[in-house]
Design an enzyme around this catalytic site. Structure first.
Site, PDB file in Angstrom:
ATOM      1  N   ASP A  46      11.740   3.418  36.415  1.00  0.00           N
ATOM      2  CA  ASP A  46      12.690   4.456  36.854  1.00  0.00           C
ATOM      3  C   ASP A  46      13.601   4.894  35.714  1.00  0.00           C
ATOM      4  OD1 ASP A  46      11.709   4.414  39.396  1.00  0.00           O
ATOM      5  OD2 ASP A  46      13.325   3.198  40.244  1.00  0.00           O
ATOM      6  N   TYR A  74      12.265  -8.889  37.093  1.00  0.00           N
ATOM      7  CA  TYR A  74      13.410  -7.992  37.048  1.00  0.00           C
ATOM      8  C   TYR A  74      14.707  -8.751  37.334  1.00  0.00           C
ATOM      9  CZ  TYR A  74       9.927  -4.241  37.764  1.00  0.00           C
ATOM     10  OH  TYR A  74       8.856  -3.376  37.663  1.00  0.00           O
ATOM     11  N   ASP A  88      18.750   4.149  45.469  1.00  0.00           N
ATOM     12  CA  ASP A  88      19.583   3.630  44.379  1.00  0.00           C
ATOM     13  C   ASP A  88      20.854   4.470  44.304  1.00  0.00           C
ATOM     14  OD1 ASP A  88      19.092   5.971  42.830  1.00  0.00           O
ATOM     15  OD2 ASP A  88      17.295   5.069  41.979  1.00  0.00           O
ATOM     16  N   ARG A 184      13.847  -0.894  44.248  1.00  0.00           N
ATOM     17  CA  ARG A 184      14.784  -0.086  45.040  1.00  0.00           C
ATOM     18  C   ARG A 184      14.570  -0.304  46.534  1.00  0.00           C
ATOM     19  NH1 ARG A 184      13.266   5.385  44.399  1.00  0.00           N
ATOM     20  NH2 ARG A 184      11.473   4.824  43.134  1.00  0.00           N
TER      21      ARG A 184
END
Length: 321
Positions: A46, A74, A88, A184
Site C-alpha cells: 500500500d 508486518y 486505514d 487493513r
C-alpha cells in the site's frame, strides 16, 4: 557505464519502500537510478505502508512470482473505534468513537483473546480499495467511482498474530501471514470482533520470505551508491541462486553444456559429481560455478527436467538502452 551496469546487475535488491510511493513508483524510480529496464517488484505494498519490497534485476525477474508466494511479516498499528472506507486512516472516516469510550468498552485481555481467534486459516473478504479483479476491472477503480460490489471471501493463513503493545485506542500487532492477506482488513475485522470497529493507522513490512528490513536500502541510499561508487551496489545484490539454498546443487560437464543451454533433460552422466539428487528442486551450474537453472528429478525416468531457466545469454543485449 550503461553496458557495465547491464553486465553486472542481476539478482535481488531489497528496497525499503517509503510512505507515499506505490510499488510501481519504486520500480520506475529504480530504473532511472541504475539505468536498467528489466526490473520488477514482487507484490504490491500500500502507498501509505513502508518496509521490505524485494526488487528483481535482470534475469531475476523470473523469480518475482516465487518470492511473492512466500510468507510475509508486518508490524501494524491499529486504531480502535474508527471505521473508514479504505480500512486505514487515509480514507474517509465513516464512524468514530471518542477515545475514552474505546477505553471504557475494551480491555487488554479482550484484545488478546480476540486476536487468538484470527490465528490459522481464516476467510477474509478483500477490501474494495484493492487491486483484486472484478469483471475485468480493479476493485479500487470501482471504489473510486462510489461502486461497491460483492466480494467472495478468500482463504488466507495467519501464522502468528502477536499483540505487542496496547495503548488505547492504539494496538500494535506483529503479523506473520500468507500471500494475499490484507492487513487493513485484519485490523478492521479485529476491531469489529471487539465491538468498536478499527482502522489501520500505520504499516511496516519487516520481512518477505528470506528478505529482511535490516538489509533493505532506501531509494535515496541506492542513488547515493550510484553517485559515488556504482560497483559497490553489487555487494547489496543477492544472487538468484541464494533463493534456492535449501536445494542440492549439481555441476554440468563442459562437454554436456549444450543440453543445459537448450533446457534438455539431464542425467547423472552429465554431471561432474556423477549424481542426480532425487529432489523437486535442484540447482544446476556449469563447471565454473555459474548458476543456470532450477531442475526437478522425475521418478521412473532417472532424469531431471527444467523448472525455470535463469541464464540468458541474450539478456544483456535485450536490456541495454
Amino acid at each position: 557505464m550503461a553496458e557495465r551496469i547491464e553486465n553486472h546487475y542481476c539478482g535481488m535488491l531489497v528496497i525499503r519502500k517509503e510512505p507515499g510511493f506505490t510499488s510501481s513508483d519504486v520500480v520506475a524510480k529504480l530504473r532511472g537510478i541504475v539505468h536498467m529496464r528489466r526490473i520488477g517488484h514482487t507484490g504490491t505494498l500500500d502507498p501509505m505502508a513502508e518496509g521490505v519490497l524485494p526488487v528483481c534485476l535482470g534475469n531475476a525477474t523470473k523469480l518475482a512470482e516465487l518470492i511473492a508466494d512466500r510468507d510475509k511479516e508486518y508490524r501494524a498499528r491499529l486504531r480502535l473505534g474508527v471505521m473508514t472506507d479504505t480500512q486505514d486512516m487515509t480514507g474517509t472516516v465513516l464512524t468514530r468513537l471518542p477515545e475514552d469510550e474505546v477505553a471504557r468498552r475494551v480491555t487488554k485481555d479482550e484484545i488478546l483473546e480476540a486476536a487468538k481467534r484470527f490465528v490459522g486459516e481464516v476467510d477474509q473478504i478483500p477490501p474494495m480499495y484493492s487491486a483484486v479483479w472484478s469483471n475485468g476491472r480493479r476493485l479500487y477503480e470501482l471504489a473510486r467511482e462510489g461502486t461497491v460490489v460483492e466480494r467472495k471471501p478468500r482463504k488466507i493463513t495467519i501464522r502468528e498474530l502477536e499483540v505487542e503493545c496496547v495503548e488505547l485506542p492504539y494496538v500494535t500487532l506483529r503479523v506473520v501471514c500468507s500471500k494475499g492477506t490484507y492487513i487493513r482488513t485484519l485490523c478492521e475485522d479485529l476491531g469489529n470482533a471487539l465491538g468498536v470497529g478499527g482502522a489501520m493507522d500505520h504499516l511496516l513490512r519487516t520481512r518477505v520470505g528470506m528478505f529482511r528490513l535490516e538489509e533493505a536500502l532506501t531509494l535515496g541510499e541506492v542513488q547515493e551508491i550510484m553517485d559515488t561508487d556504482p560497483e559497490a551496489l553489487e555487494k547489496q545484490i543477492i544472487p538468484v541462486d541464494a533463493f534456492f539454498q535449501d536445494a542440492p546443487a549439481i555441476h554440468i560437464r563442459r562437454e554436456d553444456m549444450k543440453y543445459l543451454r537448450n533446457g534438455n533433460a539431464l542425467s547423472l552422466a552429465n554431471t561432474v559429481e556423477g549424481i542426480l539428487p532425487k529432489k523437486n528442486r535442484i540447482r544446476v551450474y556449469d563447471e565454473a560455478g555459474v548458476f543456470y537453472a532450477l531442475y526437478r528429478y522425475v521418478p521412473g525416468r532417472d532424469r531431471a527436467l527444467p523448472v525455470k531457466m535463469f541464464h540468458d545469454t541474450d539478456s544483456r543485449e535485450n536490456d541495454r538502452r
